[in-house]
Design a protein around this motif. Sequence first.
Motif, PDB file in Angstrom:
ATOM      1  N   GLY A  38      -1.801   5.218  -6.371  1.00 30.81           N
ATOM      2  CA  GLY A  38      -2.974   5.434  -5.526  1.00 30.81           C
ATOM      3  C   GLY A  38      -2.945   4.482  -4.350  1.00 30.81           C
ATOM      4  N   GLY A  39      -3.769   4.760  -3.346  1.00 30.13           N
ATOM      5  CA  GLY A  39      -3.815   3.889  -2.186  1.00 30.13           C
ATOM      6  C   GLY A  39      -5.083   4.052  -1.389  1.00 30.13           C
ATOM      7  N   LYS A  40      -5.328   3.064  -0.510  1.00 30.77           N
ATOM      8  CA  LYS A  40      -6.518   3.073   0.343  1.00 30.77           C
ATOM      9  C   LYS A  40      -6.209   2.360   1.645  1.00 30.77           C
ATOM     10  N   LEU A  41      -6.666   2.918   2.771  1.00 29.02           N
ATOM     11  CA  LEU A  41      -6.576   2.291   4.096  1.00 29.02           C
ATOM     12  C   LEU A  41      -7.954   2.343   4.726  1.00 29.02           C
ATOM     13  N   GLY A  42      -8.411   1.212   5.291  1.00 31.23           N
ATOM     14  CA  GLY A  42      -9.735   1.240   5.887  1.00 31.23           C
ATOM     15  C   GLY A  42     -10.063  -0.011   6.666  1.00 31.23           C
ATOM     16  N   ALA A  89      -1.760  -4.105  -5.289  1.00 26.26           N
ATOM     17  CA  ALA A  89      -1.399  -4.919  -4.131  1.00 26.26           C
ATOM     18  C   ALA A  89      -2.463  -4.708  -3.061  1.00 26.26           C
ATOM     19  N   ASP A  90      -3.028  -5.796  -2.561  1.00 23.20           N
ATOM     20  CA  ASP A  90      -4.052  -5.741  -1.510  1.00 23.20           C
ATOM     21  C   ASP A  90      -3.573  -6.498  -0.286  1.00 23.20           C
ATOM     22  N   TYR A  91      -3.912  -5.966   0.881  1.00 24.98           N
ATOM     23  CA  TYR A  91      -3.575  -6.616   2.154  1.00 24.98           C
ATOM     24  C   TYR A  91      -4.805  -6.565   3.037  1.00 24.98           C
ATOM     25  N   ARG A  92      -5.087  -7.662   3.723  1.00 24.90           N
ATOM     26  CA  ARG A  92      -6.238  -7.735   4.623  1.00 24.90           C
ATOM     27  C   ARG A  92      -5.816  -8.472   5.884  1.00 24.90           C
ATOM     28  N   MET A  93      -6.159  -7.888   7.053  1.00 22.79           N
ATOM     29  CA  MET A  93      -5.812  -8.506   8.321  1.00 22.79           C
ATOM     30  C   MET A  93      -7.042  -8.470   9.231  1.00 22.79           C
ATOM     31  N   PRO A  94      -7.438  -9.628   9.784  1.00 20.99           N
ATOM     32  CA  PRO A  94      -8.599  -9.645  10.688  1.00 20.99           C
ATOM     33  C   PRO A  94      -8.344  -8.836  11.958  1.00 20.99           C
ATOM     34  N   ILE A  95      -9.342  -8.058  12.366  1.00 23.83           N
ATOM     35  CA  ILE A  95      -9.293  -7.332  13.635  1.00 23.83           C
ATOM     36  C   ILE A  95     -10.044  -8.131  14.690  1.00 23.83           C
ATOM     37  N   ASN A  96     -11.216  -8.622  14.329  1.00 26.96           N
ATOM     38  CA  ASN A  96     -11.996  -9.525  15.177  1.00 26.96           C
ATOM     39  C   ASN A  96     -12.841 -10.405  14.258  1.00 26.96           C
ATOM     40  N   ASP A  97     -13.875 -11.046  14.801  1.00 28.31           N
ATOM     41  CA  ASP A  97     -14.669 -11.989  14.001  1.00 28.31           C
ATOM     42  C   ASP A  97     -15.410 -11.338  12.834  1.00 28.31           C
ATOM     43  N   THR A  98     -15.754 -10.057  12.936  1.00 27.10           N
ATOM     44  CA  THR A  98     -16.559  -9.421  11.882  1.00 27.10           C
ATOM     45  C   THR A  98     -15.879  -8.216  11.231  1.00 27.10           C
ATOM     46  N   MET A  99     -14.659  -7.855  11.687  1.00 30.53           N
ATOM     47  CA  MET A  99     -13.970  -6.681  11.133  1.00 30.53           C
ATOM     48  C   MET A  99     -12.604  -7.063  10.574  1.00 30.53           C
TER      49      MET A  99
END
Length: 107
Positions: free
Chosen positions: A53-57, A10-20
């Motif tokens: 397993g897991g990853k946060l970054g 399972a993958d999750y992605r959330m924009p922080i700003n225009d490049t992150m």
Amino acid sequence: APKITANFVADYRMPINDTMDFVASADGAIQGRTNLFLYESLEYFTSGNFELGGKLGVTFDDDKYELAVFARNLTDEVNIAGGIDFNNNTAFVTEPRIVGVMFRMNN
């Protein structure tokens, strides 16, 4: 062969700003009761294996770089991975919990 074998990611992605972006992922594997050898013997059956397993970054510079913390075998399971058939019933197990930091760069 085990009656059940399953893997998941399972993958999750959330924009922080225009490049992150903030990224999170989890993965796991389940394997049911398994006979490790061609013949049947109680000593060489696993009771079923599970690992998580897991990853946060964060990724930055439009996904060119990633900085994250990760963990393998989060629940610190001791899973039998295989055996050696000598007269002393030797088995080898999976790695213990591993936690670390990773940096990735894409060209």
